[in-house]
Structures are given as C-alpha cells and as structure tokens.
Design a protein around this motif. Structure first.
Motif, PDB file in Angstrom:
ATOM      1  N   MET A  15      48.797 -13.989  69.766  1.00  0.00           N
ATOM      2  CA  MET A  15      49.940 -13.856  68.862  1.00  0.00           C
ATOM      3  C   MET A  15      49.454 -13.812  67.410  1.00  0.00           C
ATOM      4  O   MET A  15      48.623 -14.632  67.001  1.00  0.00           O
ATOM      5  CB  MET A  15      50.898 -15.025  69.056  1.00  0.00           C
ATOM      6  CG  MET A  15      52.217 -14.899  68.341  1.00  0.00           C
ATOM      7  SD  MET A  15      53.306 -13.625  69.053  1.00  0.00           S
ATOM      8  CE  MET A  15      53.864 -14.470  70.547  1.00  0.00           C
ATOM      9  N   ILE A  17      50.991 -13.790  63.487  1.00  0.00           N
ATOM     10  CA  ILE A  17      52.223 -14.066  62.743  1.00  0.00           C
ATOM     11  C   ILE A  17      52.200 -13.295  61.431  1.00  0.00           C
ATOM     12  O   ILE A  17      51.229 -13.390  60.663  1.00  0.00           O
ATOM     13  CB  ILE A  17      52.385 -15.575  62.507  1.00  0.00           C
ATOM     14  CG1 ILE A  17      52.515 -16.279  63.874  1.00  0.00           C
ATOM     15  CG2 ILE A  17      53.604 -15.865  61.638  1.00  0.00           C
ATOM     16  CD1 ILE A  17      52.506 -17.778  63.793  1.00  0.00           C
ATOM     17  N   GLY A  26      56.347 -13.222  65.023  1.00  0.00           N
ATOM     18  CA  GLY A  26      55.159 -13.187  65.868  1.00  0.00           C
ATOM     19  C   GLY A  26      55.036 -11.822  66.521  1.00  0.00           C
ATOM     20  O   GLY A  26      56.014 -11.290  67.044  1.00  0.00           O
ATOM     21  N   ASN A  40      59.646 -16.180  64.664  1.00  0.00           N
ATOM     22  CA  ASN A  40      58.815 -17.379  64.776  1.00  0.00           C
ATOM     23  C   ASN A  40      59.660 -18.619  64.496  1.00  0.00           C
ATOM     24  O   ASN A  40      59.394 -19.389  63.569  1.00  0.00           O
ATOM     25  CB  ASN A  40      57.640 -17.289  63.796  1.00  0.00           C
ATOM     26  CG  ASN A  40      56.715 -18.483  63.912  1.00  0.00           C
ATOM     27  OD1 ASN A  40      56.678 -19.157  64.949  1.00  0.00           O
ATOM     28  ND2 ASN A  40      55.976 -18.759  62.848  1.00  0.00           N
ATOM     29  N   CYS A  50      56.010 -19.249  67.610  1.00  0.00           N
ATOM     30  CA  CYS A  50      54.913 -18.312  67.855  1.00  0.00           C
ATOM     31  C   CYS A  50      53.539 -18.943  67.660  1.00  0.00           C
ATOM     32  O   CYS A  50      52.516 -18.301  67.910  1.00  0.00           O
ATOM     33  CB  CYS A  50      55.075 -17.070  66.974  1.00  0.00           C
ATOM     34  SG  CYS A  50      56.562 -16.141  67.398  1.00  0.00           S
TER      35      CYS A  50
END
Lengths: 117, 152
Positions: A15, A17, A26, A40, A50
């Motif tokens: 993942m 961000i 995310g 997120n 996330c």
C-alpha cells in the motif's frame, strides 16, 4: 482523474499512501492493470486504515483455516477491523453500511490514475 | 456462558446447522451483555474464527433457547423485562421450575414478573417449537388443567 505517479513507483502488493485534494488515499497495485484506491480512514473510529496489515482472506470450515489468496484484505491498525480492498466492504458483516470509501483507479500509459469524485 | 461462547465461536452451528440447544438453569441477565460483546469483538477478531459467516449473536437467535430459572430478581422486575427485551426475550425464553431444588421458581412467581403478552410463548410455544412437536389444534391443550394465557 488524478495522476499519482508512474506505475513503476508503486511496489506491487504494498500500500502506498498519497494525498489527493486534502484526502489521504491508499493506492495498491497488484499488477500493471490492476490497481485499487481507498480512503485512508477507517469508518469505525477514523484510524489510518491504509497503514494496516494487508493479507489474504481467511475462511474455512470449523476447525480449519483456508487462505483465500484471490482476495486482498486490509485490517485497520487501530482495532483490526477487516475490509476488502476491492469492494471496501467489511468482512464481518453483510451489506455495505459501514464500508470504507473506495475510488476508481486505473493504469494508463504507465501512470496510475485515481478518481476521487 | 463458557459453553455458549464455545458452541458459537468454534463453529458448531456452522457444522451442524440443524442443531438446537436449550440452556438450562443458567439464568438470563448475562445474555444481552455477552451478545453485545461477542458481536463487537467479532469485528476485530474475525480472523480467529474465520469459519463464522454471520455475527455471533445471529447463531444464538437461530439455535439457542434459554430456560427462565433462576429468573433474575431485581427489586423492579421491569428492569429485567427491559433487559430481556433487548434480546427478544419473548422468543428466547422457555419456562422451567427447577423443582425440587431449594431455589425453584414456581409458576406464579415467573408469571408475575414477565409481561402477560410473553406468556404464551414462554410457557409453551417456544419449547414446543424447539422440540419440534406437532402443532396443537386450535383450543387443544395437553392437560385438562393446563394454564392458558387468559387464565394467568
């Protein structure tokens, strides 16, 4: 659609961000043409969803555990609520009353695009 | 309580979907709290019981009934009724006396503390369904002197 980077900047299965219009989103690339994006923010208590653990869905018959490798599950680091990355729906309940917000995302000409509308 | 938690979380009702359980002489006031706690923690701990396909409380409502004795006795019996209403007590409870134990609940003491509207189910129908007995004809009673809702 927002260009959040080249697809080669995203490690497959991890993942990443990003910030889009004051949102923390995310982004998960599972392949050159398979990418998912979700807010997120856990719908439970607002935790940084996330940043949580990514893994397969666990299922099975009583007393056994089966790893469902075709489904990617994200669990919140605060209270471990689990959500499907593909649908945003929680694993513990039917319906989508408390789903996490998901966004359309795709790879185009080597760029990862996310639609937050 | 331990047995109920085990039956639900270990997936017994998933493996044996026709199984029905009657909890006897276990009291009742703890059940709402337990079901709230189970459902809430299931959201975080589903991975520890991944064979469950529904909330834990849903297995309880579909598979478990509970006898009344010992019926909890707050000074204000309405408090107990409110508590049991949270779990649909009318559909969950089955009358039991526990005779001849010292703390047996005689029928009048239970009848006086539960809503009159609950009594047909609590005194008869819930247990009748649980055991799968054939339906009674309209107006038919098991015993000539069996109490009816209107006589209580």
């Amino acid at each position: 659609m927002y260009d959040v980077g080249g697809v080669d900047e995203f490690a497959y299965g991890e993942m990443t961000i990003v910030a889009i219009e004051n949102r923390s989103v995310g982004v998960l690339c599972l392949g050159d043409d398979e990418v998912y994006a979700l807010l997120n923010r856990c719908p439970h208590m607002g935790g940084p969803l996330c940043e949580g653990h990514l893994g397969p869905r666990l299922a099975g018959l009583p007393g056994t555990v089966t790893v469902c490798g075709d489904e990617v599950v994200l669990s919140c680091p605060w209270h471990h609520w689990e959500f499907s990355v593909r649908t945003g729906r929680p694993l513990f309940a039917n319906g989508n009353r408390i789903s996490v917000k998901t966004y359309k995302a795709r790879v185009e000409h080597g760029r990862v695009l996310v639609d937050v509308q | 309580m331990t047995h109920l938690v085990s039956l639900i979380l270990h997936g017994v009702f998933e493996k044996y979907p026709s199984l029905r359980v009657l909890l006897v002489e276990s009291s009742t006031a703890w059940i709402p709290w337990l079901l709230w706690r189970l459902d809430n923690n299931f959201k975080a701990l589903r991975r520890d019981a991944p064979w469950l396909t529904r909330y834990p409380s849903e297995y309880f409502y579909d598979h478990v009934r509970v006898t009344t004795q010992p019926l909890d006795s707050p000074d204000d019996s309405e408090q107990l009724v409110q508590l049991l209403s949270f779990i649909g007590g009318e559909d969950i409870l089955c009358y039991s006396s526990d005779y001849p134990h010292w703390d047996a609940d005689e029928l009048p003491s239970v009848v006086s503390r539960l809503p009159k509207a609950w009594l047909p189910k609590v005194l008869r129908e819930n247990a009748w369904k649980l055991f799968g007995w054939p339906a009674l004809a309209e107006g038919q009673t098991l015993l000539a002197d069996a109490p009816t809702a209107s006589s209580l």
